[in-house]
Scaffold this active site. Structure first.
Site, PDB file in Angstrom:
ATOM      1  N   GLU A  73      -4.540   4.618   5.045  1.00 38.03           N
ATOM      2  CA  GLU A  73      -4.160   3.386   5.736  1.00 38.03           C
ATOM      3  C   GLU A  73      -2.681   3.208   5.456  1.00 38.03           C
ATOM      4  O   GLU A  73      -2.279   3.128   4.303  1.00 38.03           O
ATOM      5  CB  GLU A  73      -4.989   2.235   5.164  1.00 38.03           C
ATOM      6  CG  GLU A  73      -4.727   0.926   5.848  1.00 38.03           C
ATOM      7  CD  GLU A  73      -5.240  -0.234   5.017  1.00 38.03           C
ATOM      8  OE1 GLU A  73      -6.345  -0.163   4.474  1.00 38.03           O
ATOM      9  OE2 GLU A  73      -4.479  -1.201   4.892  1.00 38.03           O
ATOM     10  N   CYS A 113      -0.989  -5.341   4.489  1.00 40.42           N
ATOM     11  CA  CYS A 113      -0.852  -4.451   5.645  1.00 40.42           C
ATOM     12  C   CYS A 113      -1.279  -5.168   6.914  1.00 40.42           C
ATOM     13  O   CYS A 113      -1.057  -4.683   8.004  1.00 40.42           O
ATOM     14  CB  CYS A 113      -1.665  -3.199   5.427  1.00 40.42           C
ATOM     15  SG  CYS A 113      -3.344  -3.604   5.125  1.00 40.42           S
TER      16      CYS A 113
HETATM   17  N1  LIG Z   1       0.937  -0.927   4.974  1.00 38.42           N
HETATM   18  C1  LIG Z   1       0.457  -1.080   3.764  1.00 38.42           C
HETATM   19  O1  LIG Z   1      -0.669  -1.448   3.558  1.00 38.42           O
HETATM   20  C2  LIG Z   1       1.302  -0.804   2.597  1.00 38.42           C
HETATM   21  C3  LIG Z   1       2.565  -0.281   2.759  1.00 38.42           C
HETATM   22  N2  LIG Z   1       3.327  -0.021   1.681  1.00 38.42           N
HETATM   23  C4  LIG Z   1       4.660   0.557   1.902  1.00 38.42           C
HETATM   24  O2  LIG Z   1       4.910   1.535   0.905  1.00 38.42           O
HETATM   25  C5  LIG Z   1       6.149   1.310   0.266  1.00 38.42           C
HETATM   26  C6  LIG Z   1       6.065   1.814  -1.164  1.00 38.42           C
HETATM   27  O3  LIG Z   1       4.968   1.226  -1.786  1.00 38.42           O
HETATM   28  P1  LIG Z   1       3.872   1.990  -2.594  1.00 38.42           P
HETATM   29  O4  LIG Z   1       2.725   1.101  -2.702  1.00 38.42           O
HETATM   30  O5  LIG Z   1       4.414   2.534  -3.853  1.00 38.42           O
HETATM   31  O6  LIG Z   1       3.392   3.181  -1.623  1.00 38.42           O
HETATM   32  P2  LIG Z   1       3.558   4.737  -1.726  1.00 38.42           P
HETATM   33  O7  LIG Z   1       2.995   5.284  -0.484  1.00 38.42           O
HETATM   34  O8  LIG Z   1       4.950   5.115  -2.047  1.00 38.42           O
HETATM   35  O9  LIG Z   1       2.646   5.180  -2.957  1.00 38.42           O
HETATM   36  C7  LIG Z   1       1.247   5.004  -2.967  1.00 38.42           C
HETATM   37  C8  LIG Z   1       0.613   6.065  -3.853  1.00 38.42           C
HETATM   38  O10 LIG Z   1       0.754   7.346  -3.250  1.00 38.42           O
HETATM   39  C9  LIG Z   1       1.447   8.230  -4.120  1.00 38.42           C
HETATM   40  N3  LIG Z   1       2.354   9.051  -3.332  1.00 38.42           N
HETATM   41  C10 LIG Z   1       3.330   8.613  -2.513  1.00 38.42           C
HETATM   42  N4  LIG Z   1       3.958   9.661  -1.945  1.00 38.42           N
HETATM   43  C11 LIG Z   1       3.378  10.779  -2.434  1.00 38.42           C
HETATM   44  C12 LIG Z   1       3.590  12.168  -2.237  1.00 38.42           C
HETATM   45  N5  LIG Z   1       4.542  12.615  -1.433  1.00 38.42           N
HETATM   46  N6  LIG Z   1       2.796  13.033  -2.886  1.00 38.42           N
HETATM   47  C13 LIG Z   1       1.833  12.585  -3.712  1.00 38.42           C
HETATM   48  N7  LIG Z   1       1.589  11.283  -3.958  1.00 38.42           N
HETATM   49  C14 LIG Z   1       2.346  10.387  -3.323  1.00 38.42           C
HETATM   50  C15 LIG Z   1       2.197   7.329  -5.074  1.00 38.42           C
HETATM   51  O11 LIG Z   1       2.416   7.987  -6.286  1.00 38.42           O
HETATM   52  P3  LIG Z   1       3.813   7.885  -7.038  1.00 38.42           P
HETATM   53  O12 LIG Z   1       4.176   6.445  -7.066  1.00 38.42           O
HETATM   54  O13 LIG Z   1       3.540   8.483  -8.348  1.00 38.42           O
HETATM   55  O14 LIG Z   1       4.755   8.669  -6.203  1.00 38.42           O
HETATM   56  C16 LIG Z   1       1.251   6.168  -5.229  1.00 38.42           C
HETATM   57  O15 LIG Z   1       0.237   6.478  -6.159  1.00 38.42           O
HETATM   58  C17 LIG Z   1       6.350  -0.165   0.443  1.00 38.42           C
HETATM   59  O16 LIG Z   1       7.691  -0.537   0.381  1.00 38.42           O
HETATM   60  C18 LIG Z   1       5.780  -0.396   1.804  1.00 38.42           C
HETATM   61  O17 LIG Z   1       6.729  -0.085   2.768  1.00 38.42           O
HETATM   62  C19 LIG Z   1       2.832  -0.253   0.426  1.00 38.42           C
HETATM   63  C20 LIG Z   1       1.588  -0.788   0.209  1.00 38.42           C
HETATM   64  C21 LIG Z   1       0.712  -1.104   1.302  1.00 38.42           C
HETATM   65  O1  LIG Z   2      -5.538  -8.706   4.501  1.00 38.84           O
HETATM   66  C1  LIG Z   2      -6.331  -8.210   3.686  1.00 38.84           C
HETATM   67  O2  LIG Z   2      -7.204  -8.865   3.127  1.00 38.84           O
HETATM   68  C2  LIG Z   2      -6.296  -6.742   3.400  1.00 38.84           C
HETATM   69  C3  LIG Z   2      -4.933  -6.207   3.554  1.00 38.84           C
HETATM   70  C4  LIG Z   2      -4.838  -4.763   3.243  1.00 38.84           C
HETATM   71  O3  LIG Z   2      -5.731  -3.996   3.488  1.00 38.84           O
HETATM   72  C5  LIG Z   2      -3.600  -4.283   2.635  1.00 38.84           C
HETATM   73  O4  LIG Z   2      -2.651  -5.041   2.554  1.00 38.84           O
HETATM   74  O5  LIG Z   2      -3.588  -3.121   2.198  1.00 38.84           O
END
Ligand SMILES: NC(=O)C1=CN([C@@H]2O[C@H](COP(=O)(O)OP(=O)(O)OC[C@H]3O[C@@H](n4cnc5c(N)ncnc54)[C@H](OP(=O)(O)O)[C@@H]3O)[C@@H](O)[C@H]2O)C=CC1
Ligand SMILES: O=C(O)CCC(=O)C(=O)O
Length: 517
Positions: free
Chosen positions: A262, A299
């Protein structure tokens, strides 16, 4: 709390450690947590594989009790768990208490779903030996667990989308052992929940490899997990870059596997004319409430509002700008997420075709996210795809369109979404109906007269959608239907009853519901 992490029944330590950061102060927080090695990943996967055949054939009742025991163990550590999650995430107490309830609630919902038995999708086509011109064989179908699953904890939901979150609950319900890669932003929260699951595994007498947790601050660890040949599926919530990196790793394996990632979604909200005329001001205020909740780190955050231009839209915009102008800064999850939010906001503010309508009040202290509201025209939006990209945090853009045809053009322009919201009154139904086919093509959930944040955990929920909302639009990550991504069908043709699994035996010893063909 100590700094070890659970691999099977063991508590694993290491000389290499890392510390969590309190995002509200940027201070490091004790204790130091052991960094998992690639050998730890391999050990966790080995144990998971060894546990698989036993765990997947446990009766649904055994797995239901296991999920309930995990919920009990998490409830037993409620206070220290919530306190640690507040420190590591900067999220406020009421939000984390609610999230704790959602986490144990979804474990219990999966227990109920297991007992109902429909998830096994048993289909029996009895033999027809006298059928002409050819007899029909006896065919029995059920669904079995796909194998050990890797789950990546999300930064923005340290409980409900992390170690014992939706992906773990649905994979365990399906009968898949789980290896979690904890998010490095909340290692203490992850370890506490991981040890609660480990205790539940022991209490329920299950094989130790049913659950392990690995963690550390480098993404090589997650890459090693996805590449391990014993892992058969991946669940992920996070960035588009991270999700796509995992999809690429999984596709490059000798045996490619599915990745349920996601990723990004801007969740368009469409304001229709009659609704705007009737309650433009109230809608403006409610929109800002949804946008700024949790510093916008959902998200499902409403990142784009689309409407036909005119005085009623002006009323909405004025109310939204006034409400957002009073929004207090809130701590964001990590310094990195805060920095990338500021960068995204600066890019919008500096865009020639974008007007800054309002900013939240001045930010003081570390990692405070200052809300931001922008506007642009439908034409400019359609001309520059960058305007439709996610800025993760409390930033949103209002797109003023010339007419309904331009609203449609804007919707055609946006990428796949988790949600699309309609603000409609009866007078809008005819116009809205013409857009429904576009909405269905674009989103996993279409909602009316509500706000997209706050996903209900329920059987009919779809928390998914076309790319880039997710990497696989055929499933959901929230709700009981999430179990389906971790199951696959097997057909037994003319097997003697003695060899059939209980789920499809002639006398149906598990009492599972059956479809007779
Ligand atoms: N749309 C959504 O629901 C969300 C979006 N985000 C977005 O993500 C950005 C960063 O946030 P974050 O939550 O840290 O998300 P990331 O996608 O950067 O990281 C999430 C997990 O995936 C791992 N990961 C990331 N890239 C790799 C890779 N190339 N290979 C292996 N493992 C990887 C990370 O490990 P490690 O940290 O060790 O690299 C972490 O455990 C935010 O600024 C935002 O833009 C974040 C959360 C939710
Ligand atoms: O809005 C929610 O309750 C869930 C949101 C979600 O899945 C996320 O931010 O990763």
């Amino acid at each position: 709390m100590d700094g070890t992490f659970p691999i099977g029944a063991r508590a694993v330590d290491s000389d290499v450690t890392f510390l969590a950061i309190d995002p509200s102060t940027d201070a490091k927080i004790e204790p130091a947590f052991a960094v998992s090695s690639e050998e730890d990943v391999a050990e966790a996967c080995k144990l998971a594989e060894a546990a698989f055949d036993t765990f997947r054939e446990t009766d649904p009742e055994t797995r239901a009790k296991f999920l309930e025991t995990i919920a009990d163990e998490i409830e037993a550590i409620h206070e220290p768990l919530v306190a640690r999650a507040i420190q590591e995430s900067g999220l406020p107490r009421p939000r984390l208490e609610g999230e704790r309830g959602r986490t144990t609630g979804q474990l219990r919902l999966f227990a109920k779903h297991l007992r109902a038995g429909t998830w096994a999708s048993v289909i029996i086509d009895e033999a027809q030996p006298d059928r002409k011109p050819a007899p029909r064989a006896d065919l029995r179908q059920r669904r079995i667990a796909v194998g050990p699953v890797a789950v990546f904890g999300a930064s923005n939901f340290p409980l409900a989308f992390s170690v014992a979150g939706g992906d773990t609950a649905s994979a365990l319900a399906a009968g898949c052992p789980v290896v979690v890669k904890g998010h490095p932003a909340h290692p203490g929260t992850s370890v506490m929940v991981g040890k609660a699951i480990q205790a539940a595994v022991a209490k329920c007498g299950l094989p130790e490899g049913v659950f392990s947790l690995v963690q550390g601050p480098a993404n090589e660890l997650g890459a090693a997990l996805v590449k391990d040949a014993r892992i058969k599926a991946v669940g992920f919530t996070g960035s588009r870059g991270g999700g796509l990196a995992l999809v690429a790793l999984a596709a490059a394996r000798a045996e490619p596997i599915p990745v349920y990632a996601e990723m990004s979604s801007v969740n368009p909200v469409i304001l229709f004319p009659a609704a705007l005329a009737a309650r433009g001001e109230a809608l403006g205020k409610a929109y800002v409430g949804s946008l700024t909740m949790g510093s916008g780190q959902f998200c499902t955050n409403p990142g784009i509002v689309v409407a036909v231009d005119g005085p009623d839209l002006d009323t909405f915009v004025e109310a939204a700008a006034a409400a957002l102008g009073e929004a207090a800064p809130q701590v964001m999850l990590t310094p990195g997420i805060h920095a990338s939010y500021d960068k995204g906001v600066a890019a919008l503010a500096g865009h020639d075709a974008v007007e800054t309508l309002a900013r939240g009040t001045e930010a003081e202290g570390a990692n405070r996210g200052r809300a931001a509201l922008f506007s642009t025209t439908g034409k400019a939006f359609v001309a520059d795809p960058a305007l439709s990209h996610e800025v993760f945090g409390a930033a949103s853009i209002i797109v003023r369109c010339a007419d309904l045809a331009e609203v449609r053009q804007v919707l055609e322009q946006v990428e796949g979404q988790l949600t699309i919201t309609l603000q409609i009154d009866e007078g809008d139904y005819a116009d809205a109906a013409t857009l429904v086919p576009v909405l269905e093509r674009k989103a996993g959930r279409i909602l009316a007269n509500g706000w997209p944040t706050g996903v209900e955990v329920a059987p009919a929920m779809v928390h998914g959608g076309p790319f880039p909302a997710t990497s696989d639009p055929r499933t959901t990550s929230v709700g009981t239907a999430a179990i389906e991504r971790f199951l696959r069908p097997v057909c037994y043709q003319d097997l003697p009853d003695a060899l059939l699994p209980k789920a499809v035996k002639h006398d149906n010893p598990l009492g599972l519901p059956r479809t007779e063909g």
